[in-house]
Design an enzyme around this catalytic site. Structure first.
Site, PDB file in Angstrom:
ATOM      1  N   CYS A 194       0.901  -1.152   0.000  1.00 39.10           N
ATOM      2  CA  CYS A 194       0.000   0.000   0.000  1.00 39.10           C
ATOM      3  C   CYS A 194       0.936   1.197   0.000  1.00 39.10           C
ATOM      4  O   CYS A 194       1.852   1.258  -0.802  1.00 39.10           O
ATOM      5  CB  CYS A 194      -0.954  -0.041   1.195  1.00 39.10           C
ATOM      6  SG  CYS A 194      -0.165  -0.327   2.791  1.00 39.10           S
TER       7      CYS A 194
ATOM      8  N   ASP B 148       2.385   2.439   3.228  1.00 36.91           N
ATOM      9  CA  ASP B 148       3.366   2.138   4.285  1.00 36.91           C
ATOM     10  C   ASP B 148       3.754   0.658   4.346  1.00 36.91           C
ATOM     11  O   ASP B 148       4.686   0.287   5.045  1.00 36.91           O
ATOM     12  CB  ASP B 148       2.841   2.612   5.650  1.00 36.91           C
ATOM     13  CG  ASP B 148       1.482   1.997   6.006  1.00 36.91           C
ATOM     14  OD1 ASP B 148       1.211   0.852   5.594  1.00 36.91           O
ATOM     15  OD2 ASP B 148       0.686   2.659   6.702  1.00 36.91           O
TER      16      ASP B 148
ATOM     17  N   ARG C 268      -3.032  -1.278   5.228  1.00 41.58           N
ATOM     18  CA  ARG C 268      -3.870  -1.983   4.248  1.00 41.58           C
ATOM     19  C   ARG C 268      -3.205  -3.301   3.835  1.00 41.58           C
ATOM     20  O   ARG C 268      -3.879  -4.319   3.658  1.00 41.58           O
ATOM     21  CB  ARG C 268      -4.107  -1.092   3.017  1.00 41.58           C
ATOM     22  CG  ARG C 268      -5.016   0.095   3.336  1.00 41.58           C
ATOM     23  CD  ARG C 268      -5.093   1.123   2.225  1.00 41.58           C
ATOM     24  NE  ARG C 268      -4.032   2.122   2.314  1.00 41.58           N
ATOM     25  CZ  ARG C 268      -4.042   3.273   1.636  1.00 41.58           C
ATOM     26  NH1 ARG C 268      -5.047   3.564   0.839  1.00 41.58           N
ATOM     27  NH2 ARG C 268      -3.046   4.133   1.751  1.00 41.58           N
TER      28      ARG C 268
END
Length: 281
Positions: free
Chosen positions: A211, A213, A217
């Protein structure tokens, strides 16, 4: 599962216990070293020293083995099921493709838009059209197929210009998961997961999941996928909190919020429901 979701108290306690959980060992000094700091999109989301993807340093333009990515092992330690990584930065795109190449990956799952509310979530690591060269990796965009309003599928042709070897890979890009929040319902993500797994079936390489980072997610998706895959294999006892601890042992901060954890539980319950409904009565 449904009782579990209805029991707010149990859910809150479980999340509290997960927040208190501390992986051992948990040093992240390599990612936080002077040389590697600028390779992290978010200083709080970095791989552990003992569980990180190492690039072949002699093949890397920066002569470094570091990339902000973690192998996530399901059961076979020699063969990670996933690689959880951040959205590449403009200066780490070549490292990203080096990782794809070295691990023989054929499927990339992207869970964030490139930008959201004019905040960059991920740098575009593929060409708009035609081909782009990232160090020795030439990436050709073969096709881009808008599957539905929630996701699209891109096909790439990847060439190592040093060895002249070529490979094909597929990127599944999920579009309707905001950074601060959740998809409106679990259905689109479950449909998306089914598409990913249909394409991946029978491969013996890790699925790259990212995602922005590489934890929030990404962690939620990996948790849902891992639990549902275990169920499909006929594992009788499913403990979602314990599965998340297993994932967090391999990368810090996976699944960031109680809402994301609840979303994972809901997605698993929905999918099980759908499977039961499809069975002959």
């Amino acid at each position: 599962m449904e009782d579990h979701l209805r029991n707010r108290d149990r859910l809150a306690k479980e999340w509290q216990a997960l927040c208190a959980y501390q992986a051992e060992p948990n040093a992240c000094s390599i990612a936080q070293s002077e040389a590697n700091l600028k390779k992290n999109r978010h200083p709080d989301f970095v791989p552990y020293d003992h569980a990180r993807i190492k690039l072949k340093a002699d093949c890397s333009p920066s002569r470094s083995d570091f990339i902000n990515a973690s192998p996530i092992i399901e059961h076979d330690p020699r063969m990670p099921a996933y690689i959880a990584t951040q959205g590449p930065l403009s200066h780490t795109i070549a490292d990203f493709w080096q990782m794809v190449w070295e691990h023989g990956c054929t499927v990339i799952v992207m869970l964030s838009p490139l930008a959201e509310d004019s905040v960059k979530q991920c740098d575009r690591y593929w060409p708009d059209e035609g081909s782009s060269l990232y160090h020795v990796y030439e990436v050709n965009l073969v096709s881009e197929h808008i599957w539905c309003e929630d996701f699209l599928v891109r096909s790439f042709y990847l060439k190592n210009v040093q060895s002249q070897e070529t490979r094909t890979l597929t990127q599944f890009h999920f579009l309707s998961w905001p950074a601060q929040g959740l998809p409106a319902t679990t259905r689109p993500l479950l449909d998306f997961r089914r598409k990913v797994n249909k394409c991946y079936r029978g491969r013996s390489c890790p699925i790259i999941v990212h995602c922005s980072d590489g934890a929030s997610r990404t962690g939620t998706y990996i948790l849902i996928d891992m639990v549902l895959n275990r169920m499909a294999k006929g594992v009788k006892e499913i403990d979602i909190a314990a599965t998340l601890e297993h994932i967090r042992d391999q990368r810090p901060g996976m699944v960031q919020t109680k809402d994301q954890f609840e979303f994972a539980l809901t997605a698993v319950a929905e999918e099980v429901n759908a499977i039961l409904k499809a069975l002959p009565q």
